[in-house]
Scaffold this motif. Structure first.
Motif, PDB file in Angstrom:
ATOM      1  N   LEU A   1      10.060 -11.087  12.921  1.00 24.20           N
ATOM      2  CA  LEU A   1       9.661 -11.197  11.521  1.00 24.20           C
ATOM      3  C   LEU A   1       9.255  -9.845  10.956  1.00 24.20           C
ATOM      4  CD1 LEU A   1       7.603 -14.528  11.573  1.00 24.20           C
ATOM      5  CD2 LEU A   1       9.884 -14.153  10.612  1.00 24.20           C
ATOM      6  N   ALA A   2       8.571  -9.031  11.769  1.00 24.16           N
ATOM      7  CA  ALA A   2       8.182  -7.693  11.306  1.00 24.16           C
ATOM      8  C   ALA A   2       9.421  -6.871  10.998  1.00 24.16           C
ATOM      9  CB  ALA A   2       7.316  -7.005  12.356  1.00 24.16           C
ATOM     10  N   ASP A   3      10.446  -6.972  11.840  1.00 25.69           N
ATOM     11  CA  ASP A   3      11.696  -6.248  11.589  1.00 25.69           C
ATOM     12  C   ASP A   3      12.372  -6.738  10.315  1.00 25.69           C
ATOM     13  OD1 ASP A   3      11.497  -4.629  13.803  1.00 25.69           O
ATOM     14  OD2 ASP A   3      12.649  -5.956  15.109  1.00 25.69           O
ATOM     15  N   LEU A   4      12.384  -8.052  10.128  1.00 26.73           N
ATOM     16  CA  LEU A   4      12.986  -8.617   8.922  1.00 26.73           C
ATOM     17  C   LEU A   4      12.267  -8.153   7.678  1.00 26.73           C
ATOM     18  CD1 LEU A   4      13.748 -12.363   9.794  1.00 26.73           C
ATOM     19  CD2 LEU A   4      15.389 -10.655   8.997  1.00 26.73           C
ATOM     20  N   GLU A   5      10.942  -8.199   7.719  1.00 27.68           N
ATOM     21  CA  GLU A   5      10.170  -7.832   6.542  1.00 27.68           C
ATOM     22  C   GLU A   5      10.294  -6.348   6.250  1.00 27.68           C
ATOM     23  OE1 GLU A   5       6.013  -9.155   4.497  1.00 27.68           O
ATOM     24  OE2 GLU A   5       5.932  -8.484   6.570  1.00 27.68           O
ATOM     25  N   ALA A   6      10.330  -5.521   7.294  1.00 26.00           N
ATOM     26  CA  ALA A   6      10.486  -4.083   7.088  1.00 26.00           C
ATOM     27  C   ALA A   6      11.795  -3.785   6.381  1.00 26.00           C
ATOM     28  CB  ALA A   6      10.425  -3.347   8.420  1.00 26.00           C
ATOM     29  N   GLY A   7      12.825  -4.573   6.665  1.00 24.04           N
ATOM     30  CA  GLY A   7      14.101  -4.372   5.998  1.00 24.04           C
ATOM     31  C   GLY A   7      14.107  -4.868   4.569  1.00 24.04           C
ATOM     32  N   ASN A   8      13.192  -5.770   4.245  1.00 24.97           N
ATOM     33  CA  ASN A   8      13.146  -6.347   2.899  1.00 24.97           C
ATOM     34  C   ASN A   8      12.323  -5.518   1.921  1.00 24.97           C
ATOM     35  OD1 ASN A   8      14.709  -8.510   3.575  1.00 24.97           O
ATOM     36  ND2 ASN A   8      13.001  -9.889   3.973  1.00 24.97           N
ATOM     37  N   ILE A   9      11.386  -4.721   2.453  1.00 26.85           N
ATOM     38  CA  ILE A   9      10.448  -4.022   1.579  1.00 26.85           C
ATOM     39  C   ILE A   9      10.903  -2.591   1.340  1.00 26.85           C
ATOM     40  CG2 ILE A   9       8.070  -3.195   1.339  1.00 26.85           C
ATOM     41  CD1 ILE A   9       7.205  -5.524   3.082  1.00 26.85           C
ATOM     42  N   SER A  10      11.215  -2.251   0.117  1.00 23.39           N
ATOM     43  CA  SER A  10      11.489  -0.861  -0.231  1.00 23.39           C
ATOM     44  C   SER A  10      10.174  -0.261  -0.686  1.00 23.39           C
ATOM     45  CB  SER A  10      12.519  -0.785  -1.354  1.00 23.39           C
ATOM     46  OG  SER A  10      12.049  -1.435  -2.510  1.00 23.39           O
ATOM     47  N   SER A  11       9.843   0.909  -0.141  1.00 22.54           N
ATOM     48  CA  SER A  11       8.524   1.455  -0.412  1.00 22.54           C
ATOM     49  C   SER A  11       8.589   2.920  -0.756  1.00 22.54           C
ATOM     50  CB  SER A  11       7.607   1.260   0.799  1.00 22.54           C
ATOM     51  OG  SER A  11       6.346   1.845   0.572  1.00 22.54           O
ATOM     52  N   SER A  12       7.685   3.367  -1.623  1.00 21.82           N
ATOM     53  CA  SER A  12       7.581   4.777  -1.943  1.00 21.82           C
ATOM     54  C   SER A  12       6.629   5.482  -0.998  1.00 21.82           C
ATOM     55  CB  SER A  12       7.098   4.949  -3.388  1.00 21.82           C
ATOM     56  OG  SER A  12       5.880   4.266  -3.588  1.00 21.82           O
ATOM     57  N   LEU A  13       6.104   4.747  -0.014  1.00 22.64           N
ATOM     58  CA  LEU A  13       5.220   5.355   0.970  1.00 22.64           C
ATOM     59  C   LEU A  13       6.048   5.946   2.104  1.00 22.64           C
ATOM     60  CD1 LEU A  13       2.420   2.640   1.176  1.00 22.64           C
ATOM     61  CD2 LEU A  13       2.360   4.809  -0.069  1.00 22.64           C
TER      62      LEU A  13
ATOM     63  N   GLU B   1       0.227  -5.633   8.945  1.00 23.04           N
ATOM     64  CA  GLU B   1      -0.717  -5.034   8.000  1.00 23.04           C
ATOM     65  C   GLU B   1      -0.088  -3.871   7.235  1.00 23.04           C
ATOM     66  OE1 GLU B   1      -3.222  -6.562   7.231  1.00 23.04           O
ATOM     67  OE2 GLU B   1      -3.538  -7.903   8.924  1.00 23.04           O
ATOM     68  N   ILE B   2       0.792  -3.102   7.890  1.00 25.15           N
ATOM     69  CA  ILE B   2       1.484  -2.025   7.174  1.00 25.15           C
ATOM     70  C   ILE B   2       2.397  -2.608   6.104  1.00 25.15           C
ATOM     71  CG2 ILE B   2       3.254  -0.231   7.409  1.00 25.15           C
ATOM     72  CD1 ILE B   2       2.010   0.556  10.057  1.00 25.15           C
ATOM     73  N   ALA B   3       3.084  -3.701   6.433  1.00 25.04           N
ATOM     74  CA  ALA B   3       3.947  -4.353   5.444  1.00 25.04           C
ATOM     75  C   ALA B   3       3.128  -4.831   4.247  1.00 25.04           C
ATOM     76  CB  ALA B   3       4.691  -5.529   6.091  1.00 25.04           C
ATOM     77  N   GLU B   4       1.947  -5.365   4.509  1.00 31.26           N
ATOM     78  CA  GLU B   4       1.076  -5.828   3.418  1.00 31.26           C
ATOM     79  C   GLU B   4       0.616  -4.646   2.575  1.00 31.26           C
ATOM     80  OE1 GLU B   4      -0.749  -9.359   1.720  1.00 31.26           O
ATOM     81  OE2 GLU B   4       0.904  -8.951   3.080  1.00 31.26           O
ATOM     82  N   LEU B   5       0.293  -3.525   3.223  1.00 32.58           N
ATOM     83  CA  LEU B   5      -0.101  -2.316   2.502  1.00 32.58           C
ATOM     84  C   LEU B   5       1.031  -1.824   1.611  1.00 32.58           C
ATOM     85  CD1 LEU B   5      -1.724   0.265   1.903  1.00 32.58           C
ATOM     86  CD2 LEU B   5      -1.003   1.148   4.144  1.00 32.58           C
ATOM     87  N   ARG B   6       2.232  -1.757   2.142  1.00 32.48           N
ATOM     88  CA  ARG B   6       3.378  -1.303   1.338  1.00 32.48           C
ATOM     89  C   ARG B   6       3.593  -2.218   0.128  1.00 32.48           C
ATOM     90  NH1 ARG B   6       6.473   2.547   3.768  1.00 32.48           N
ATOM     91  NH2 ARG B   6       6.353   2.792   6.037  1.00 32.48           N
ATOM     92  N   ARG B   7       3.505  -3.510   0.367  1.00 32.42           N
ATOM     93  CA  ARG B   7       3.747  -4.462  -0.715  1.00 32.42           C
ATOM     94  C   ARG B   7       2.710  -4.315  -1.825  1.00 32.42           C
ATOM     95  NH1 ARG B   7       5.228  -8.280   2.149  1.00 32.42           N
ATOM     96  NH2 ARG B   7       3.172  -8.866   2.914  1.00 32.42           N
ATOM     97  N   HIS B   8       1.441  -4.199  -1.440  1.00 33.27           N
ATOM     98  CA  HIS B   8       0.391  -4.059  -2.448  1.00 33.27           C
ATOM     99  C   HIS B   8       0.500  -2.741  -3.197  1.00 33.27           C
ATOM    100  CE1 HIS B   8      -2.486  -7.192  -0.437  1.00 33.27           C
ATOM    101  NE2 HIS B   8      -1.459  -7.734  -1.043  1.00 33.27           N
TER     102      HIS B   8
ATOM    103  N   GLY C   1      -2.082   6.557  -2.481  1.00 29.78           N
ATOM    104  CA  GLY C   1      -0.830   6.909  -1.813  1.00 29.78           C
ATOM    105  C   GLY C   1      -1.036   7.866  -0.656  1.00 29.78           C
ATOM    106  N   ILE C   2      -1.898   8.873  -0.861  1.00 32.78           N
ATOM    107  CA  ILE C   2      -2.178   9.830   0.217  1.00 32.78           C
ATOM    108  C   ILE C   2      -2.851   9.125   1.394  1.00 32.78           C
ATOM    109  CG2 ILE C   2      -3.601  11.824   0.849  1.00 32.78           C
ATOM    110  CD1 ILE C   2      -3.059  12.947  -1.955  1.00 32.78           C
ATOM    111  N   ALA C   3      -3.813   8.278   1.080  1.00 28.77           N
ATOM    112  CA  ALA C   3      -4.502   7.547   2.146  1.00 28.77           C
ATOM    113  C   ALA C   3      -3.530   6.653   2.906  1.00 28.77           C
ATOM    114  CB  ALA C   3      -5.634   6.712   1.555  1.00 28.77           C
ATOM    115  N   ALA C   4      -2.672   5.946   2.176  1.00 27.46           N
ATOM    116  CA  ALA C   4      -1.715   5.044   2.816  1.00 27.46           C
ATOM    117  C   ALA C   4      -0.714   5.822   3.663  1.00 27.46           C
ATOM    118  CB  ALA C   4      -0.991   4.217   1.755  1.00 27.46           C
TER     119      ALA C   4
END
Length: 279
Positions: A130-142, A160-167, A260-263
């Protein structure tokens, strides 16, 4: 989406009562109409909820789920997993009662650790997929790892990283950016829990630092993982990342730049620690 989203608070005349399971949300999960939340995101939270609650039932009996709730959450997880193409997720139990029967038949009687191991065999492969699937679904500027691997391989950290990227992607207000800062703290604590091993990092006469004491645990991890003068520069880089990431715990971010810097620092630290596992 987090595991907390599946619970509803109860406030009665006598005050606060334990939360109850949101059965309507579970019904939405099974029909595939959780507006604003893709299946991968829903499945990550639901898999963690099931794993945690079944583990509590099998160990210290602190679970919030009822017998009916255990059946409904697991049923919903299987449904959303199938929609994601994970058709081989088929636990050998369907609720708390059948899990108890299962552990008694498989040398789990009287052993909490044996029950934890059984659950890890069932759920850990699902967390990773699921983590692999979600990582592929989330485009992030981080920041992203240069590695071809999209995740660290530590399911709780990756969630938790996926949740951080999404937020961070949807953040627009100072409150949103402070919430992203809270996500950074959660990532640090998940990372602290997974990299620090008391058997390796705790010295004689010391007390194990709590998971929330992330800097103490990270410093010892770096010291043990990268000894010698040849690793001095690497230790310096890693400790600088630790300091930058830790800053969010003491100075909540209110702007996109600060958040953004913190993330970025937190995600970079997770990727550095993942690479240390290869040494």
């Amino acid at each position: 989406m987090r595991t907390d989203d599946f619970w509803m608070d109860q406030i009665g005349p006598e005050g606060y009562r334990p939360p109850v399971l949101d059965m309507e949300l579970l019904a939405q999960v099974r029909t595939g109409v959780v507006v604003g939340h893709p299946d991968a995101e829903v499945a990550v939270a639901l898999a963690r909820l099931n794993h945690d609650e079944f583990e509590k039932f099998g160990t210290d009996s602190t679970q919030l789920l009822t017998e009916v709730g255990s059946r409904e959450t697991l049923r919903s997880l299987i449904s959303v997993a199938k929609r994601l193409g994970i058709s081989d997720f088929s636990p050998p139990f369907s609720d708390f009662s059948t899990f108890k029967t299962y552990w008694n038949r498989n040398d789990g009687y009287g052993s909490w650790q044996a029950r934890r191991d059984m659950l890890n065999i069932v759920f850990e492969p699902l967390h990773v997929r699921l983590a692999d699937l979600e990582a592929g679904n989330i485009s992030s500027s981080l920041v992203s790892s240069i590695s071809p691997h999209k995740t660290t391989g530590w399911p709780r950290v990756d969630e938790e990283i996926a949740e951080l990227r999404r937020h961070f992607e949807i953040a627009v207000s100072p409150q949103d950016y402070r919430n992203a800062g809270n996500d950074c703290v959660t990532v640090l604590e998940a990372l602290s829990a997974v990299v620090y091993d008391a058997a390796v990092h705790l010295r004689s006469g010391e007390s194990e630092p709590p998971v929330a004491s992330t800097k103490d645990r990270f410093d010892r991890y770096v010291e043990v993982s990268m000894p010698g003068p040849e690793n001095a520069s690497l230790r310096k880089l890693t400790r600088a990342s630790i300091e930058m990431a830790q800053g969010v715990k003491h100075r909540p971010s209110g702007t996109r730049m600060e958040a953004g810097i913190a993330a970025d620092a937190v995600i970079q630290l997770a990727n550095i620690f993942r690479r240390l596992q290869e040494i």
